[in-house]
Design a protein around this motif. Structure first.
Motif, PDB file in Angstrom:
ATOM      1  N   PRO A 110      58.875  16.399  46.436  1.00 15.99           N
ATOM      2  CA  PRO A 110      58.738  15.816  47.889  1.00 15.99           C
ATOM      3  C   PRO A 110      57.428  16.641  48.444  1.00 15.99           C
ATOM      4  O   PRO A 110      56.804  15.721  49.157  1.00 15.99           O
ATOM      5  N   ALA A 111      57.496  17.841  48.237  1.00 11.09           N
ATOM      6  CA  ALA A 111      56.279  18.458  48.905  1.00 11.09           C
ATOM      7  C   ALA A 111      55.050  17.750  48.441  1.00 11.09           C
ATOM      8  O   ALA A 111      53.939  17.727  49.070  1.00 11.09           O
ATOM      9  N   TYR A 112      54.779  17.548  47.220  1.00 15.55           N
ATOM     10  CA  TYR A 112      53.540  16.870  46.690  1.00 15.55           C
ATOM     11  C   TYR A 112      53.246  15.624  47.600  1.00 15.55           C
ATOM     12  O   TYR A 112      52.284  15.251  47.565  1.00 15.55           O
ATOM     13  N   ALA A 113      54.331  14.815  47.277  1.00 14.28           N
ATOM     14  CA  ALA A 113      54.440  13.504  47.891  1.00 14.28           C
ATOM     15  C   ALA A 113      53.890  13.618  49.374  1.00 14.28           C
ATOM     16  O   ALA A 113      53.267  12.793  49.862  1.00 14.28           O
ATOM     17  N   ARG A 114      54.440  14.483  50.067  1.00 11.64           N
ATOM     18  CA  ARG A 114      54.080  14.757  51.642  1.00 11.64           C
ATOM     19  C   ARG A 114      52.693  14.980  51.753  1.00 11.64           C
ATOM     20  O   ARG A 114      51.862  14.595  52.430  1.00 11.64           O
ATOM     21  N   ALA A 115      52.055  16.042  50.803  1.00  9.56           N
ATOM     22  CA  ALA A 115      50.756  16.263  50.910  1.00  9.56           C
ATOM     23  C   ALA A 115      49.722  14.937  50.711  1.00  9.56           C
ATOM     24  O   ALA A 115      48.644  14.884  51.158  1.00  9.56           O
ATOM     25  N   MET A 118      51.645  22.924  44.481  1.00  5.00           N
ATOM     26  CA  MET A 118      51.043  22.697  43.239  1.00  5.00           C
ATOM     27  C   MET A 118      51.858  23.305  42.342  1.00  5.00           C
ATOM     28  O   MET A 118      52.277  22.829  41.051  1.00  5.00           O
ATOM     29  N   ALA A 119      52.252  24.809  42.407  1.00  7.58           N
ATOM     30  CA  ALA A 119      53.163  25.251  41.446  1.00  7.58           C
ATOM     31  C   ALA A 119      54.340  24.555  40.995  1.00  7.58           C
ATOM     32  O   ALA A 119      54.904  24.218  39.994  1.00  7.58           O
ATOM     33  N   GLU A 120      55.054  24.188  42.255  1.00  8.16           N
ATOM     34  CA  GLU A 120      56.253  23.399  41.900  1.00  8.16           C
ATOM     35  C   GLU A 120      56.057  22.279  41.429  1.00  8.16           C
ATOM     36  O   GLU A 120      56.970  21.612  40.528  1.00  8.16           O
ATOM     37  N   ALA A 121      55.274  21.466  41.857  1.00  7.02           N
ATOM     38  CA  ALA A 121      54.736  20.325  41.192  1.00  7.02           C
ATOM     39  C   ALA A 121      54.644  20.256  39.719  1.00  7.02           C
ATOM     40  O   ALA A 121      55.297  19.388  38.957  1.00  7.02           O
TER      41      ALA A 121
END
Length: 279
Positions: free
Chosen positions: A118-123, A178-181
């Motif tokens: 979700p965080a990567y998609a939001r970025a 990025m680390a999470e992705a």
């Protein structure tokens, strides 16, 4: 012939529309190729309409009603089957992937949508629409996460992705994002839910340099290839085109790192991003 009753939009309208098309075609004594000739499309295109892997555009609905003598049945009912929460150029591909038995994809600058956090998609969404209101961004992220539920099934579809190293090196969001992705990618690879290969910089020139490609196979319809650019995309069903892009994908997998080396690189880069963030 008299047109059937309107379709009930609550009960898989795409599948029902395809079933009605197959029924009307067979009742008219036409093969898929025969009907395709009347619409100036391939027989495989008709097969994809019948299987629900292609959406019925207004001009084809009109031509089908004329060719099959169904009054205005397809024109009246295509609207229920065409509704989508996705952008017009991507809607057909997103709906097709829900019916795919196998998806093979190469991406050059982004982690594939089905594998994003979700965080990567939001970025990504915020970078693409920097002035959009927050609720619009929320909708884009929700739609992308809804797509990823395809992976809730433990085996289907097969998802094989080749990701360019550039997509992993470009810090999208911050280091934590990025680390999470990358950790998410590595977890999926470790669970053998997806096949992930990284195409390293030292692979040099390759056939995917000009864009992204997604190949989709189906149990009851011919394969499709989806080609995507900046805010644009198109599906192709021509067998020669599909075969050509499948060959390109095979070349990419041959140039990419093997699965275990790709996993090791993902894990190493995850640690690098975490270390840089803490520093």
């Amino acid at each position: 012939m008299a047109g059937p009753k309107d379709l009930d939009p609550s009960s898989s309208p795409r599948a029902l529309l395809g079933a009605e098309l197959r029924h009307a075609r067979e009742k008219a004594g036409l093969s898929q190729d025969d009907l395709g000739q009347r619409l100036f499309v391939s027989g495989s295109f008709i097969g994809q309409l019948e299987a629900g892997t292609r959406r019925m555009q207004p001009e084809y609905a009109r031509m089908l009603d004329e060719a099959l003598g169904t009054d205005d049945f397809f024109q009246r009912n295509r609207g229920a089957a065409a509704k989508s929460c996705y952008r017009e150029h991507f809607a057909e591909a997103a709906e097709a992937e829900t019916r795919a038995t196998a998806i093979r994809e190469y991406t050059s600058m982004l982690i594939p949508g089905l594998l994003q956090t979700p965080a990567y998609a939001r970025a990504v969404s915020r970078a693409f629409q920097p002035t959009a209101p927050e609720d619009a961004i929320d909708g884009l992220v929700s739609g992308r996460m809804a797509r990823s539920r395809l992976l809730d099934d433990p085996t289907t579809p097969l998802l094989w992705t080749v990701i360019d190293e550039a997509a992993l090196r470009r810090a999208t969001g911050d280091r934590e994002v990025m680390a999470e992705a990358l950790d998410h990618l590595a977890c999926l690879a470790r669970r053998s839910r997806v096949i992930v290969q990284v195409l390293p910089f030292d692979a040099g020139a390759h056939p995917g340099m000009q864009g992204c490609v997604r190949l989709m196979d189906f149990a009851d319809a011919p394969p499709l290839v989806y080609l995507e650019g900046v805010d644009t995309g198109r599906l192709e069903d021509d067998p020669a085109s599909v075969a050509r892009y499948r060959f390109y994908f095979d070349l990419l997998t041959a140039s990419a790192l093997p699965r275990q080396k790709s996993l090791a690189l993902l894990e190493s880069m995850t640690q690098d991003y975490r270390h840089e963030e803490h520093s």
